[in-house]
Enzyme design. Structure first.
Site, PDB file in Angstrom:
ATOM      1  N   TYR A 162       0.842  -1.205   0.000  1.00 44.17           N
ATOM      2  CA  TYR A 162       0.000   0.000   0.000  1.00 44.17           C
ATOM      3  C   TYR A 162       0.873   1.249   0.000  1.00 44.17           C
ATOM      4  O   TYR A 162       0.631   2.187  -0.769  1.00 44.17           O
ATOM      5  CB  TYR A 162      -0.924  -0.012   1.217  1.00 44.17           C
ATOM      6  CG  TYR A 162      -1.850   1.184   1.284  1.00 44.17           C
ATOM      7  CD1 TYR A 162      -2.993   1.243   0.491  1.00 44.17           C
ATOM      8  CD2 TYR A 162      -1.589   2.255   2.140  1.00 44.17           C
ATOM      9  CE1 TYR A 162      -3.842   2.345   0.547  1.00 44.17           C
ATOM     10  CE2 TYR A 162      -2.432   3.346   2.207  1.00 44.17           C
ATOM     11  CZ  TYR A 162      -3.555   3.387   1.409  1.00 44.17           C
ATOM     12  OH  TYR A 162      -4.403   4.483   1.461  1.00 44.17           O
ATOM     13  N   LYS A 210       1.106   4.155  -2.994  1.00 46.13           N
ATOM     14  CA  LYS A 210       0.825   5.570  -2.808  1.00 46.13           C
ATOM     15  C   LYS A 210       2.040   6.436  -3.129  1.00 46.13           C
ATOM     16  O   LYS A 210       1.891   7.580  -3.560  1.00 46.13           O
ATOM     17  CB  LYS A 210       0.320   5.814  -1.383  1.00 46.13           C
ATOM     18  CG  LYS A 210      -1.074   5.233  -1.140  1.00 46.13           C
ATOM     19  CD  LYS A 210      -2.110   5.757  -2.131  1.00 46.13           C
ATOM     20  CE  LYS A 210      -3.506   5.250  -1.859  1.00 46.13           C
ATOM     21  NZ  LYS A 210      -4.524   5.803  -2.784  1.00 46.13           N
TER      22      LYS A 210
END
Length: 262
Positions: free
Chosen positions: A157, A161
């Site tokens: 994750y 990002k």
């Protein structure tokens, strides 16, 4: 007259959480909005609920943001309904925590596919529509506090990002000549359905022991002293969609209550 009263906006990941709040705030400020989500039934229901207060200014579309044909169809639906596309929010995103040494190729590809590739496809197809229209536009990407530092049990994750930040900068450089700005915003800990699932996932992998513990840990250093609500985010997102931000591009705005100071 609202800040975006003359804007046609498209928001992915709009069935719940931050995406739903972004859409509602845009509508309150006068925009015409297409809400899109992989859960087509749920996002259609949300759009219908908004239409009661904003008749003629809301539509919805199902979309898998990793499928270019579906993204093209979503944009075509928006243009067919409202006549053009001015602002595209690439907000759809997922997380599936795993301890660092347990991360699998499937976990990596799932998260990077939606958060990274999905963002790039969304940017490309929105830009193509805006270039064809010849009047510029705005592309706004959802990053995260996880784009500024890595965390041990959500490594894919975090990487995804960071990818959003890089895509925002790359897109800004390439699309400036078409009068298209590319910006993003980075929320911190936000009380949404996604966080509820992350909380459950972290307990399942042994990273926390009780409900709410993970959010308490992540939010302990927030200078504002509390986690965010989706509504804490929307003042900034509406600003990014408005003409007030026309001279901004390639930038990520942190909205984390002072969780990270970078």
């Amino acid at each position: 007259m609202g800040r975006v009263s003359d804007r046609v906006c498209l928001v992915t990941g709009a069935a719940q959480g931050i995406g739903r709040a972004i859409s509602e705030a845009l509508l309150r400020e006068g925009a015409q909005v297409c809400l899109a989500d992989i859960n087509g039934d749920k996002v259609a229901e949300v759009a219908r609920s908004f239409a009661a207060d904003h008749p003629g200014r809301v539509t919805s579309a199902p979309v898998d943001v990793t499928d270019r044909a579906q993204v093209q169809a979503m944009i075509a639906h928006t243009v067919a309904t409202f006549g053009r596309l001015d602002v595209k929010f690439n907000n759809a995103g997922v997380n599936r925590p795993m301890n660092f040494l347990d991360v699998t190729e499937e976990n990596w590809n799932f998260i990077m596919g939606i958060n990274g590739l999905g963002c790039m496809i969304g940017m490309q197809e929105a830009a193509r529509q805006m270039i064809a229209q010849g009047q510029g536009g705005k592309i706004i990407n959802t990053a995260s506090v996880a784009s500024r530092q890595g965390f041990d049990n959500v490594a894919p994750y975090c990487a995804s990002k960071w990818a959003v930040v890089s895509l925002t900068q790359s897109g800004a450089r390439d699309l400036a000549k078409h009068n298209i700005t590319v910006t993003g915003f980075a929320p911190g800990v936000v009380a949404t359905e996604m966080w509820e699932q992350v909380d459950q996932d972290l307990m399942e992998i042994g990273a926390s022991e009780r409900p709410g513990e993970a959010m308490e840990t992540f939010s302990a250093d927030i200078l504002k002293g509390r986690v965010a609500t989706p509504e804490d985010i929307t003042g900034t997102t509406t600003f990014l969609a408005s003409r007030d931000s026309d001279y901004m591009t390639g930038q990520i705005v942190m909205i984390d209550g002072g969780m990270t100071l970078v």
